[in-house]
Design a protein around this motif. Structure first.
Motif, PDB file in Angstrom:
ATOM      1  N   PRO A 310       0.819  -1.224   0.000  1.00  0.00           N
ATOM      2  CA  PRO A 310       0.000   0.000   0.000  1.00  0.00           C
ATOM      3  C   PRO A 310       0.853   1.275   0.000  1.00  0.00           C
ATOM      4  CG  PRO A 310      -0.757  -1.539   1.687  1.00  0.00           C
ATOM      5  CD  PRO A 310       0.540  -2.082   1.177  1.00  0.00           C
ATOM      6  N   PHE A 311       0.457   2.213  -0.847  1.00  0.00           N
ATOM      7  CA  PHE A 311       1.050   3.549  -0.799  1.00  0.00           C
ATOM      8  C   PHE A 311       0.197   4.409   0.117  1.00  0.00           C
ATOM      9  CE2 PHE A 311       0.811   7.972  -2.275  1.00  0.00           C
ATOM     10  CZ  PHE A 311       2.125   8.359  -2.079  1.00  0.00           C
ATOM     11  N   VAL A 312       0.831   5.047   1.095  1.00  0.00           N
ATOM     12  CA  VAL A 312       0.106   5.899   2.039  1.00  0.00           C
ATOM     13  C   VAL A 312       0.870   7.210   2.210  1.00  0.00           C
ATOM     14  CG1 VAL A 312      -0.966   3.998   3.301  1.00  0.00           C
ATOM     15  CG2 VAL A 312       1.268   4.838   4.017  1.00  0.00           C
ATOM     16  N   GLU A 313       0.195   8.187   2.747  1.00  0.00           N
ATOM     17  CA  GLU A 313       0.809   9.480   3.034  1.00  0.00           C
ATOM     18  C   GLU A 313       1.413   9.419   4.432  1.00  0.00           C
ATOM     19  OE1 GLU A 313      -0.355  14.138   2.278  1.00  0.00           O
ATOM     20  OE2 GLU A 313      -1.865  12.844   3.160  1.00  0.00           O
ATOM     21  N   GLY A 314       2.720   9.235   4.486  1.00  0.00           N
ATOM     22  CA  GLY A 314       3.377   9.109   5.784  1.00  0.00           C
ATOM     23  C   GLY A 314       4.073  10.357   6.243  1.00  0.00           C
ATOM     24  N   LEU A 315       4.295  11.284   5.303  1.00  0.00           N
ATOM     25  CA  LEU A 315       4.902  12.571   5.628  1.00  0.00           C
ATOM     26  C   LEU A 315       3.951  13.684   5.191  1.00  0.00           C
ATOM     27  CD1 LEU A 315       8.550  11.909   4.399  1.00  0.00           C
ATOM     28  CD2 LEU A 315       7.854  12.226   6.787  1.00  0.00           C
ATOM     29  N   LEU A 339       9.698  22.535   9.831  1.00  0.00           N
ATOM     30  CA  LEU A 339       8.647  23.445   9.388  1.00  0.00           C
ATOM     31  C   LEU A 339       7.915  22.896   8.176  1.00  0.00           C
ATOM     32  CD1 LEU A 339      10.372  26.937   9.660  1.00  0.00           C
ATOM     33  CD2 LEU A 339       8.342  26.207  10.916  1.00  0.00           C
ATOM     34  N   LYS A 340       8.659  22.263   7.299  1.00  0.00           N
ATOM     35  CA  LYS A 340       8.092  21.819   6.033  1.00  0.00           C
ATOM     36  C   LYS A 340       7.472  20.429   6.092  1.00  0.00           C
ATOM     37  CE  LYS A 340       8.664  25.070   2.957  1.00  0.00           C
ATOM     38  NZ  LYS A 340       7.621  25.532   2.038  1.00  0.00           N
ATOM     39  N   LEU A 341       8.081  19.521   6.859  1.00  0.00           N
ATOM     40  CA  LEU A 341       7.641  18.127   6.858  1.00  0.00           C
ATOM     41  C   LEU A 341       7.444  17.631   8.275  1.00  0.00           C
ATOM     42  CD1 LEU A 341      10.077  16.580   4.207  1.00  0.00           C
ATOM     43  CD2 LEU A 341       7.657  17.086   3.863  1.00  0.00           C
ATOM     44  N   ASN A 342       6.464  16.769   8.421  1.00  0.00           N
ATOM     45  CA  ASN A 342       6.267  16.104   9.701  1.00  0.00           C
ATOM     46  C   ASN A 342       5.712  14.706   9.454  1.00  0.00           C
ATOM     47  OD1 ASN A 342       6.439  15.986  12.500  1.00  0.00           O
ATOM     48  ND2 ASN A 342       4.320  16.631  12.785  1.00  0.00           N
ATOM     49  N   ALA A 343       6.206  13.750  10.209  1.00  0.00           N
ATOM     50  CA  ALA A 343       5.732  12.372  10.046  1.00  0.00           C
ATOM     51  C   ALA A 343       4.352  12.214  10.667  1.00  0.00           C
ATOM     52  CB  ALA A 343       6.708  11.410  10.705  1.00  0.00           C
ATOM     53  N   ILE A 344       3.512  11.396  10.038  1.00  0.00           N
ATOM     54  CA  ILE A 344       2.186  11.086  10.571  1.00  0.00           C
ATOM     55  C   ILE A 344       2.330   9.822  11.420  1.00  0.00           C
ATOM     56  CG2 ILE A 344      -0.223  10.577  10.011  1.00  0.00           C
ATOM     57  CD1 ILE A 344       0.225  11.977   7.327  1.00  0.00           C
ATOM     58  N   ARG A 345       2.348  10.003  12.732  1.00  0.00           N
ATOM     59  CA  ARG A 345       2.660   8.913  13.651  1.00  0.00           C
ATOM     60  C   ARG A 345       1.720   7.724  13.482  1.00  0.00           C
ATOM     61  NH1 ARG A 345       5.507   7.921  18.273  1.00  0.00           N
ATOM     62  NH2 ARG A 345       6.378  10.033  18.216  1.00  0.00           N
ATOM     63  N   SER A 346       0.432   7.979  13.344  1.00  0.00           N
ATOM     64  CA  SER A 346      -0.524   6.879  13.261  1.00  0.00           C
ATOM     65  C   SER A 346      -0.321   6.029  12.005  1.00  0.00           C
ATOM     66  CB  SER A 346      -1.959   7.425  13.280  1.00  0.00           C
ATOM     67  OG  SER A 346      -2.205   8.258  12.159  1.00  0.00           O
ATOM     68  N   MET A 372      13.295  11.516  11.666  1.00  0.00           N
ATOM     69  CA  MET A 372      11.934  11.949  11.950  1.00  0.00           C
ATOM     70  C   MET A 372      10.967  10.762  11.958  1.00  0.00           C
ATOM     71  SD  MET A 372       9.619  14.558   9.665  1.00  0.00           S
ATOM     72  CE  MET A 372      10.912  15.805   9.651  1.00  0.00           C
ATOM     73  N   LEU A 373      11.127   9.871  10.982  1.00  0.00           N
ATOM     74  CA  LEU A 373      10.260   8.688  10.908  1.00  0.00           C
ATOM     75  C   LEU A 373      10.509   7.761  12.096  1.00  0.00           C
ATOM     76  CD1 LEU A 373      10.571   7.983   7.076  1.00  0.00           C
ATOM     77  CD2 LEU A 373       8.502   8.733   8.286  1.00  0.00           C
ATOM     78  N   ARG A 374      11.754   7.596  12.485  1.00  0.00           N
ATOM     79  CA  ARG A 374      12.064   6.750  13.647  1.00  0.00           C
ATOM     80  C   ARG A 374      11.473   7.348  14.922  1.00  0.00           C
ATOM     81  NH1 ARG A 374      15.176   2.734  11.941  1.00  0.00           N
ATOM     82  NH2 ARG A 374      16.847   3.090  10.409  1.00  0.00           N
ATOM     83  N   ASN A 375      11.571   8.658  15.054  1.00  0.00           N
ATOM     84  CA  ASN A 375      11.006   9.318  16.240  1.00  0.00           C
ATOM     85  C   ASN A 375       9.490   9.179  16.291  1.00  0.00           C
ATOM     86  OD1 ASN A 375      13.544  10.110  17.092  1.00  0.00           O
ATOM     87  ND2 ASN A 375      13.388  12.176  16.231  1.00  0.00           N
ATOM     88  N   ALA A 376       8.876   8.993  15.116  1.00  0.00           N
ATOM     89  CA  ALA A 376       7.427   8.792  15.069  1.00  0.00           C
ATOM     90  C   ALA A 376       7.045   7.330  15.237  1.00  0.00           C
ATOM     91  CB  ALA A 376       6.867   9.321  13.750  1.00  0.00           C
ATOM     92  N   GLY A 377       8.038   6.467  15.477  1.00  0.00           N
ATOM     93  CA  GLY A 377       7.737   5.075  15.792  1.00  0.00           C
ATOM     94  C   GLY A 377       7.935   4.085  14.671  1.00  0.00           C
ATOM     95  N   ALA A 378       8.496   4.518  13.533  1.00  0.00           N
ATOM     96  CA  ALA A 378       8.733   3.564  12.443  1.00  0.00           C
ATOM     97  C   ALA A 378       9.688   2.467  12.896  1.00  0.00           C
ATOM     98  CB  ALA A 378       9.299   4.287  11.227  1.00  0.00           C
TER      99      ALA A 378
END
Length: 475
Positions: A310-315, A339-346, A372-378
């Motif tokens: 699945p392709f999802v919007e993760g950022l 400022l520009k990007l943030n990971a979607i934790r869920s 950033m992705l690791r900090n969001a739990g990836a």
């Protein structure tokens, strides 16, 4: 835009031109530049003529910022040319904005240029030694001075005479009091296409610039071709002998808008196929595929399609941060990433993530996004890049780092993986990149930034001077 965060290459500019009676040509050019905004965000300008007078409005910033209060207007105007700039020769200054307007023995001309002339320094030095005065530090002015000094009779003959003296990449729109002229370099480095209005003609760096004003796409301007548009119609002249084509592969990887078609190849289709081939080559397994928006999105969807993941919007990209927030220092770039990007934790938490981007230049921003992705739990971050490693500078109209700043020039793929702290890293092979081009001959492309096979020799200039070559010379 993510590409302003310091981890991308920047293409120099976009050019546009309209010839049409009974049309608001400056307003049409304004819309065309809006469609080409991705090709340059430093400055913008529009020049117009009514057949007797010629005027230009130029300024620093985005198209809507430069023309915030009024689009240039002239009663009975029927020719306009426009330009959006990202500087590759000369600083980002008002004096270097385009289009340029000059008076010479043949009348008035205005010119806008996309590309880089590799022998501009040698020509400029000769002209200066003969007493020529330059008002800018951009290579475009070299072409104007060659036109003014040419002994040929017509402006199109003067332009052809001038272009046969320069080397490198260029697409040009030129306006006189009664003609609109477009020209493309013999290698076809940069794109230029022709469109038809009900009562006129349009020139645009990309076909998306035609779509926005409802112009019908006619064809691409051929490498080494000049088109002359006036009240008698349109005329085509091949001003240079045929040479080996070397269109910039990065137009398909990153620079052009996905909805554009260049030389018959859909940019979207090429990027989608790059993603599919990435999936075949890397064979990475994961729970989700995400992209670094927006430049990696089309390739990411191709990867997901091929891999069945699945392709999802993760950022999430913040689309409301203006350019003034993006600063050149590394510390401020670090803040700009957040400022520009943030990971979607869920979306990414607990997942094995395959992240697709179009390129890695310095690697600093890629590393921050992985973190950033690791900090969001990836759980895992596997990175795929839809281009080969960039190990060599470009001299044909891209603002590249000097080679020592290109991460692939000094690190192996494994060392880059360690540097950005990804679990896996795969770059698309040159063979895979060629396979993604299904409507054009892949051997007619320039791959010099990957393999140092430069199709046009480079002029001599002081080491490390780069885009500031005309500003760092000793008097």
């Amino acid at each position: 835009m993510y590409e302003l965060l310091g981890n991308k290459w920047h293409e120099e500019c976009g050019v546009y031109g309209v010839f049409a009676h009974d049309e608001d040509v400056s307003a049409l050019t304004y819309l065309g530049l809006y469609a080409l905004q991705h090709r340059g965000q430093e400055s913008a300008g529009i020049a117009v003529t009514d057949g007797a007078w010629m005027d230009v409005t130029r300024g620093m910033g985005l198209v809507n910022e430069v023309f915030r209060h009024q689009v240039p207007h002239m009663d009975n105007q029927y020719i306009a040319i426009g330009h959006v700039r990202y500087s590759t020769t000369g600083s980002s200054l008002l004096q270097n904005t385009q289009p340029l307007i000059v008076n010479y023995s043949g009348g008035k001309i205005s010119l806008a240029h996309n590309g880089n002339l590799t022998n501009a320094m040698e020509i400029r030095k000769k002209l200066e030694d003969d007493g020529t005065i330059f008002q800018t530090s951009i290579d475009t002015e070299v072409i104007l001075n060659l036109i003014a000094r040419s002994r040929k009779e017509t402006v199109e003959e003067r332009l052809a005479d001038s272009l046969n003296q320069v080397k490198g990449a260029y697409c040009i729109t030129l306006m006189t009091e009664n003609k609109l002229i477009g020209a493309r370099d013999p290698q076809g480095f940069r794109p230029l296409c022709l469109g038809k209005l009900e009562n006129g003609w349009v020139l645009s760096s990309e076909s998306c610039g035609l779509d926005v004003i409802g112009a019908e796409f006619v064809r691409d301007i051929e490498p080494g071709e000049m088109v002359i548009i006036d009240d008698s119609g349109i005329k085509s002249v091949h001003f240079a002998p045929k040479q080996q084509l070397a269109s910039c592969i990065f137009e398909y990887i990153y620079f052009a808008r996905p909805d554009s078609v260049i030389d018959g190849q859909s940019v979207h289709d090429a990027r989608f196929m790059m993603g599919r081939i990435l999936a075949r080559e890397s064979k990475f397994k994961g729970d989700i595929v995400i992209s670094v928006p927006d430049s990696g999105t089309t390739a990411a969807t191709g990867y997901a399609y091929e891999a069945g993941i699945p392709f999802v919007e993760g950022l999430m990209k913040n689309r409301y941060i203006g350019r003034t927030f993006i600063q050149p220092t590394q510390k401020k770039r670090d803040t700009a990433v957040q400022l520009k990007l943030n990971a979607i934790r869920s979306v990414v938490e607990g997942k094995s993530v395959i992240m697709v981007d179009d390129s890695i230049v310095r690697g600093t921003t890629s590393g921050k996004i992985v973190k950033m992705l690791r900090n969001a739990g990836a759980k895992e971050v596997h990175m795929c890049v839809s281009s080969p490693p960039i190990g060599f500078p470009c001299y044909y109209g891209i603002d590249t780092s000097v080679r020592k700043e290109l991460i692939a020039a000094k690190k192996s793929v494994e060392e880059i993986r360690q540097y950005i702290e990804a679990d896996s890293l795969h770059f698309l092979s040159i063979e895979g990149l060629k396979e993604s081009l299904t409507a054009v001959n892949p051997n007619n492309m320039c791959y010099a930034c990957f393999n140092s096979d430069y199709p046009v020799e480079q002029g001599k200039q002081p080491e490390g001077s780069g885009k500031y070559v005309f500003e760092q010379r000793k008097c």
